[in-house]
Structures are given as structure tokens and as C-alpha cells.
Design a protein around this motif. Structure first.
Motif, PDB file in Angstrom:
ATOM      1  N   SER A 111      -2.897   3.795  -3.093  1.00 27.47           N
ATOM      2  CA  SER A 111      -2.805   2.522  -4.082  1.00 27.47           C
ATOM      3  C   SER A 111      -2.505   1.357  -3.359  1.00 27.47           C
ATOM      4  O   SER A 111      -1.750   1.218  -2.556  1.00 27.47           O
ATOM      5  CB  SER A 111      -1.751   2.871  -5.237  1.00 27.47           C
TER       6      SER A 111
ATOM      7  N   PHE B 220      -0.910  -2.184  -4.718  1.00 30.11           N
ATOM      8  CA  PHE B 220      -0.020  -2.826  -5.743  1.00 30.11           C
ATOM      9  C   PHE B 220       0.834  -4.009  -5.363  1.00 30.11           C
ATOM     10  O   PHE B 220       0.707  -4.045  -4.320  1.00 30.11           O
ATOM     11  CB  PHE B 220       0.542  -1.694  -6.403  1.00 30.11           C
TER      12      PHE B 220
ATOM     13  N   TYR C 214       0.770  -1.051  -0.086  1.00 30.90           N
ATOM     14  CA  TYR C 214       0.065   0.122  -0.067  1.00 30.90           C
ATOM     15  C   TYR C 214       0.912   1.132  -0.025  1.00 30.90           C
ATOM     16  O   TYR C 214       1.847   1.455   0.858  1.00 30.90           O
ATOM     17  CB  TYR C 214      -1.041   0.098   1.120  1.00 30.90           C
TER      18      TYR C 214
ATOM     19  N   VAL D 128       0.864   9.608  -7.651  1.00 35.80           N
ATOM     20  CA  VAL D 128       0.588   8.416  -7.286  1.00 35.80           C
ATOM     21  C   VAL D 128       1.294   7.362  -8.051  1.00 35.80           C
ATOM     22  O   VAL D 128       2.036   6.468  -7.788  1.00 35.80           O
ATOM     23  CB  VAL D 128      -0.690   7.933  -6.822  1.00 35.80           C
ATOM     24  N   LEU D 129       0.999   7.734  -9.404  1.00 40.71           N
ATOM     25  CA  LEU D 129       1.433   6.927 -10.617  1.00 40.71           C
ATOM     26  C   LEU D 129       2.898   6.991 -10.861  1.00 40.71           C
ATOM     27  O   LEU D 129       3.638   6.057 -10.939  1.00 40.71           O
ATOM     28  CB  LEU D 129       0.781   7.179 -11.982  1.00 40.71           C
TER      29      LEU D 129
ATOM     30  N   GLU E 214      -5.616  -0.937  -7.368  1.00 41.19           N
ATOM     31  CA  GLU E 214      -6.275   0.327  -6.971  1.00 41.19           C
ATOM     32  C   GLU E 214      -5.489   1.513  -6.993  1.00 41.19           C
ATOM     33  O   GLU E 214      -4.418   1.622  -6.376  1.00 41.19           O
ATOM     34  CB  GLU E 214      -7.006   0.086  -5.603  1.00 41.19           C
ATOM     35  N   VAL E 215      -6.103   2.523  -7.544  1.00 45.18           N
ATOM     36  CA  VAL E 215      -5.910   3.998  -7.298  1.00 45.18           C
ATOM     37  C   VAL E 215      -7.232   4.731  -6.793  1.00 45.18           C
ATOM     38  O   VAL E 215      -7.948   4.888  -7.621  1.00 45.18           O
ATOM     39  CB  VAL E 215      -5.287   4.734  -8.314  1.00 45.18           C
TER      40      VAL E 215
ATOM     41  N   VAL F 235      -9.842   6.889 -10.764  1.00 44.83           N
ATOM     42  CA  VAL F 235      -8.869   8.178 -10.158  1.00 44.83           C
ATOM     43  C   VAL F 235      -9.502   9.257 -11.011  1.00 44.83           C
ATOM     44  O   VAL F 235      -9.749   9.339 -12.151  1.00 44.83           O
ATOM     45  CB  VAL F 235      -7.374   8.144 -10.807  1.00 44.83           C
TER      46      VAL F 235
ATOM     47  N   VAL G  86      -9.676   0.474 -11.236  1.00 44.26           N
ATOM     48  CA  VAL G  86      -8.946   1.516 -10.407  1.00 44.26           C
ATOM     49  C   VAL G  86     -10.030   2.817 -10.832  1.00 44.26           C
ATOM     50  O   VAL G  86     -10.561   2.815 -12.072  1.00 44.26           O
ATOM     51  CB  VAL G  86      -7.421   1.661 -10.760  1.00 44.26           C
TER      52      VAL G  86
ATOM     53  N   LEU H 120      -2.362  -2.153 -15.231  1.00 45.04           N
ATOM     54  CA  LEU H 120      -3.616  -2.153 -14.313  1.00 45.04           C
ATOM     55  C   LEU H 120      -4.876  -2.515 -15.022  1.00 45.04           C
ATOM     56  O   LEU H 120      -4.908  -2.357 -16.383  1.00 45.04           O
ATOM     57  CB  LEU H 120      -3.666  -0.651 -14.125  1.00 45.04           C
TER      58      LEU H 120
ATOM     59  N   CYS I   5      -1.153  -2.660 -10.434  1.00 48.58           N
ATOM     60  CA  CYS I   5      -1.853  -1.610  -9.633  1.00 48.58           C
ATOM     61  C   CYS I   5      -3.180  -1.976  -9.785  1.00 48.58           C
ATOM     62  O   CYS I   5      -4.015  -2.129 -10.656  1.00 48.58           O
ATOM     63  CB  CYS I   5      -1.632  -0.197 -10.519  1.00 48.58           C
TER      64      CYS I   5
ATOM     65  N   GLY J 240      -3.372  12.069  -8.160  1.00 47.28           N
ATOM     66  CA  GLY J 240      -3.339  10.677  -8.636  1.00 47.28           C
ATOM     67  C   GLY J 240      -2.110  10.507  -9.522  1.00 47.28           C
ATOM     68  O   GLY J 240      -1.554   9.379  -9.778  1.00 47.28           O
TER      69      GLY J 240
END
Length: 244
Positions: free
Chosen positions: A126, A128, A112, A159-160, A143-144, A242, A240, A177, A141, A156
Motif C-alpha cells: 500500500s 499511503f 509504503y 492491509v486495510l 494504492e492497495v 484489491v 486502488v 481512498l 490510501c 487485502g
């Protein structure tokens, strides 16, 4: 029985060489995944990206395995996923199954990335994993998710960027993803961040409700790490959402 023709001999040799190369490629990938999952301090691979500031936000990020994540933070992540995704799941072939989603999010292989404001307010996360996927070492991935108060402020995207840096540093070939096709804003966001339709994505006839997107990391794949010290640094209902 007579001797094989030279052309057949050469063709068989080429097939054996190709098979050996593929076996080596997969073995190398598995080695990278194993080593990535042994790293105890992922933050050291991307410290420069874990602080995010703009005119409205002061955000710090940290990473933990799910087994080391504070239970209250994990429950917040589960609740946020339900708030953001329940309706989207319910209107596609998967349907919403909270028990299955919780099982996925609490799998011991989950990592996480948590983003919170200076005052402690949790804003985004996230989920992953480092894994082999269709023969490739990938950072997948799962979840975001971003709270309403953190959307459309570049969080967002940051985060990526963290996930991509981790994937490159650990020799993963792709960040992959799964995105729901009836969530066009999320799909547009990922594509704006450089993600493209992955070769493993099913045809629209096979699965009209989701697609698999990916981004190459540019990490070298030809060398196998020999020990954790040399590191420079499954499939569930994966989708996901975002709003950058």
C-alpha cells in the motif's frame, strides 16, 4: 448610525465563534499530520497486525518512507501497479500515464506498507500518506495492490486494518481512498470492509469514472499533540485495486 439590534449582534458573535472553532480544528489537524510524518517507527503502532498467517500464507509486513525503501522493492511496486491498473486507467477519462504515476509513487511524502512471504516473495503493498484533505487530517490510501498469488486470502483486508490502526493512532479523522467506478470488485471489497461514499466524492455527473470512499477512525480530534513524544504511536491519480 444607530446601535445594532441584539439579534444581529448575537448572530455575528456566533459566526465569529464558528469561524474560530473551524480555524482551531484545521490547525489541530495540521498539527496531527505534521507529527505523524515525523514518526520514524510506524510499525511500533501496529506490531500485532504486521504478521499474517492462514493455511496457505505466512506473511510479514514492514513500512518505510519512499526515500528509505529499497529501490528494487519500489520498482516492483511500480511494475505491479502497471500490471493491475494500466487497462483500468486506459478505459477511463484519466488515461494511463506511467510518468505521472511514477512521479506520484515516488513523492517524498509517500509511505509504503510492504507484505512479503517468509521466503521473501513480495505479495502486496500500500502507498499511503498523512495529509490534510478538504480540511480533515487523513490517512490517504493511494494504492492497495496485491499479486495474483496473494488474492482472496484476506491479505487485502489485513492491509486495510493496518492503515486503519495507523490512522487512529496518529489522530487522523479518516482513511480515504479513490476507487474507479468501472472496477466493481474493488468497490465491493472496500464497502464490505466498512468504507462508505465520502461527502467529498463528486457527483456522478461531475466524475462518472471514480468515487471517493472513506472510513471514520474514531480518533479523538479535540486535542492537539504538543510534541512527537506525546504521539501514542496533493492529489494525484489516486485509485486502488484489491482482490482480498
Amino acid at each position: 448610525m444607530g446601535k445594532k439590534a441584539p439579534a444581529n449582534v448575537n448572530k455575528n458573535k456566533e459566526k465569529r465563534q464558528a469561524r474560530k472553532l473551524e480555524q482551531r480544528r484545521i490547525a489541530d489537524g495540521m498539527s496531527h499530520v505534521t507529527l505523524a510524518n515525523k514518526i520514524k517507527d510506524l510499525a511500533s503502532l501496529c506490531n500485532e497486525l504486521l504478521v499474517y498467517r492462514n493455511k496457505d500464507l505466512e506473511v510479514d509486513m514492514y513500512m518505510h518512507r519512499v526515500t528509505e525503501l529499497d529501490k528494487n522493492v519500489l520498482q516492483w511496486a511500480i511494475d505491479l501497479t502497471e500490471r493491475n491498473m494500466k487497462q483500468l486507467y486506459a478505459t477511463c477519462a484519466w488515461g494511463w500515464n506511467k510518468e505521472r504515476k511514477v512521479e506520484e509513487m515516488t513523492d517524498e511524502s509517500a509511505w509504503y506498507l510492504i507484505a512479503k512471504e517468509k521466503n521473501g516473495t513480495l505479495l502486496a503493498f500500500s502507498h499511503f500518506r498523512f495529509d490534510m484533505d478538504f480540511g480533515d487530517p487523513v490517512l490517504y490510501c493511494y494504492e492497495v495492490q496485491v499479486e495474483a498469488g496473494g488474492r482472496r486470502q484476506g491479505l487485502g483486508q489485513r492491509v486495510l486494518s493496518v492503515l486503519e490502526k495507523l490512522a487512529h493512532a496518529t489522530h487522523m479523522r479518516y482513511v480515504r481512498l479513490t476507487a474507479l467506478t468501472h472496477n466493481p470488485s474493488a468497490s465491493a471489497f472496500f464497502k464490505a470492509c466498512g468504507y462508505i461514499l465520502d461527502e467529498t466524492s463528486p457527483s456522478k455527473e461531475e466524475a462518472a469514472h471514480y468515487e471517493i470512499l472513506s472510513k471514520l477512525t474514531g480518533a479523538p480530534q479535540e486535542e492537539t499533540l504538543q510534541s512527537e513524544d506525546k504521539c501514542p504511536l496533493s492529489d494525484g491519480m489516486r485509485a486502488v485495486q484489491v482482490d482480498q
